[in-house]
Motif scaffolding. Structure first.
Motif: not given
Length: 185
Positions: A121-139, A26-33
């Protein structure tokens, strides 16, 4: 709410496989099919543990809430000081600090192991913006974007690369790093 981060065990593999399987389908955080079964997840779990890398589980009030693990960044020996972190959080547990707690623990474990880099390695997904922000917040800092490298659900997907340098001074390593002999072809 009591949030716990602990080392994963074989008993966690059914919850891990179920969460990952839902993301595959259902998601795109992984590229497995196709979702890997519990046996394949057990093989992956064993491969991470062979490298003495962390595979963690998060619980909220004793219930499975997500997992994270570190795996070798690339298979060649010169990459032996870098790992890639992977984090998956149950939809009902999102927004409760689970991803942050998992990533913070992964970083601590990588640092204690004498490693130098943690890669996201953060793929386009509904949670990618939150994941990118989290990674930035942790340096983590932006390291680039692979554009249109994944084709899933009839669309091209980008992957944002982020990097945390655990030893920014550039000193030579004090630990042997990961054993990556016999890597991929």
């Amino acid at each position: 709410m009591i949030r716990t981060i602990r080392d994963a065990t074989a008993d966690d593999l059914s919850g891990i496989a179920a969460l990952y399987g839902r993301e595959v389908l259902n998601g795109t955080a992984t590229f497995e099919l196709e979702p890997p079964g519990q046996d394949e997840m057990a093989r992956r779990f064993a491969a991470v543990k062979r490298h003495d890398l962390p595979w963690l589980v998060a619980e909220i009030d004793g219930a499975f809430a997500g997992y994270a693990y570190a795996s070798p960044f690339r298979p060649r020996p010169a990459y032996r000081y870098g790992v890639e972190g992977s984090i998956y959080v149950e939809e009902t547990a999102r927004g409760h600090g689970v991803g942050r707690a998992l990533l913070e623990t992964l970083i601590e474990r990588a640092r204690a192991r004498g490693l130098r880099h943690v890669i996201g390695a953060i793929s386009d997904s509904e949670t990618s913006a939150a994941s990118i922000a989290l990674h930035r917040a942790l340096g983590f800092r932006d390291a680039g974007v692979y554009r249109q490298v994944g084709w899933k659900f009839d669309r091209w997907l980008d992957v944002t690369l982020m990097q945390l340098d655990l030893s920014p001074g550039g000193a030579p390593p004090e630990a042997p790093g990961l054993d990556l002999t016999g890597g991929l072809a």
